[in-house]
Design a protein around this motif. Sequence first.
Motif, short mmCIF file in Angstrom:
data_model
loop_
_atom_site.label_atom_id
_atom_site.label_comp_id
_atom_site.label_asym_id
_atom_site.label_seq_id
_atom_site.Cartn_x
_atom_site.Cartn_y
_atom_site.Cartn_z
N GLU A 46 -2.53 0.54 -4.32
CA GLU A 46 -1.90 -0.74 -4.07
C GLU A 46 -1.02 -1.09 -5.27
O GLU A 46 -1.40 -0.84 -6.42
CB GLU A 46 -2.95 -1.83 -3.86
CG GLU A 46 -3.67 -1.69 -2.53
CD GLU A 46 -4.66 -2.80 -2.26
OE1 GLU A 46 -5.05 -3.52 -3.21
OE2 GLU A 46 -5.08 -2.94 -1.10
N SER A 71 1.41 5.28 -0.25
CA SER A 71 0.76 6.58 -0.09
C SER A 71 1.75 7.67 -0.48
O SER A 71 2.96 7.53 -0.26
CB SER A 71 0.30 6.79 1.36
OG SER A 71 -0.65 5.81 1.71
N GLN A 123 0.88 -1.16 0.00
CA GLN A 123 0.00 0.00 0.00
C GLN A 123 0.92 1.21 0.00
O GLN A 123 1.69 1.42 0.95
CB GLN A 123 -0.89 -0.01 1.24
CG GLN A 123 -1.97 1.04 1.21
CD GLN A 123 -2.85 0.92 2.44
OE1 GLN A 123 -2.40 1.15 3.55
NE2 GLN A 123 -4.09 0.53 2.23
N THR A 181 -3.49 7.11 -2.10
CA THR A 181 -3.03 5.78 -1.70
C THR A 181 -3.42 4.79 -2.79
O THR A 181 -4.56 4.79 -3.25
CB THR A 181 -3.66 5.36 -0.35
OG1 THR A 181 -3.27 6.30 0.65
CG2 THR A 181 -3.19 3.97 0.05
#
Length: 194
Positions: A40, A24, A22, A38
Amino acid sequence: MRNRIKNVTSKVISNFWAKLEQVSFDFIFKNGKVERLTHEVYGRNDGVAILLYNPSTKKVILSKQFRIPMYVAGVKNGFSIEVVGGAIDENESPETTVIRETKEEVGYHFSKLKKVATVFLSPGLMKEQVHLYVAEYNDDDKIDKGGGLASENEEIEVLEISFLEALQMIENKDIIDARTIMLLQYVQVKKLLS
């Protein structure tokens, strides 16, 4: 142009088969607005894919194997018809990988390898780059039965089909793998089997 991405942080969500992160970051839009985003990112090692083609017989070598993501998506009972491919092992070049994978999966050797491109197949999610190749083969280049490695739980059916049939399989949606479609169309556009 100034750097539009700042304050990047990453958190590993899973590292089972490949790494799911993840990520950000602060993204600065062209109008100056800054937004914390954010996403993935998933991936493992980069990969290779190769289409073997025979100029004399106008045939190509493909494989058929089970792919759990296709099964989960409810497509073709999980079976995919595709070119030879695989992940690049640590300290291995793409060229070495494509030679190894070709022998393991379909049992062929080849002498002249041509690099077509390096591509991202799903750049919105996957960090994996795939090195695409083509190579000529003939009947004498068959050195093993292929079928994949039992130690990697591979069960691969080797398919030798006419190039025209392979193109028709794209039309019929029997071939839906992007790497395979790109390489078959490359052979078509470059008139390698005309």
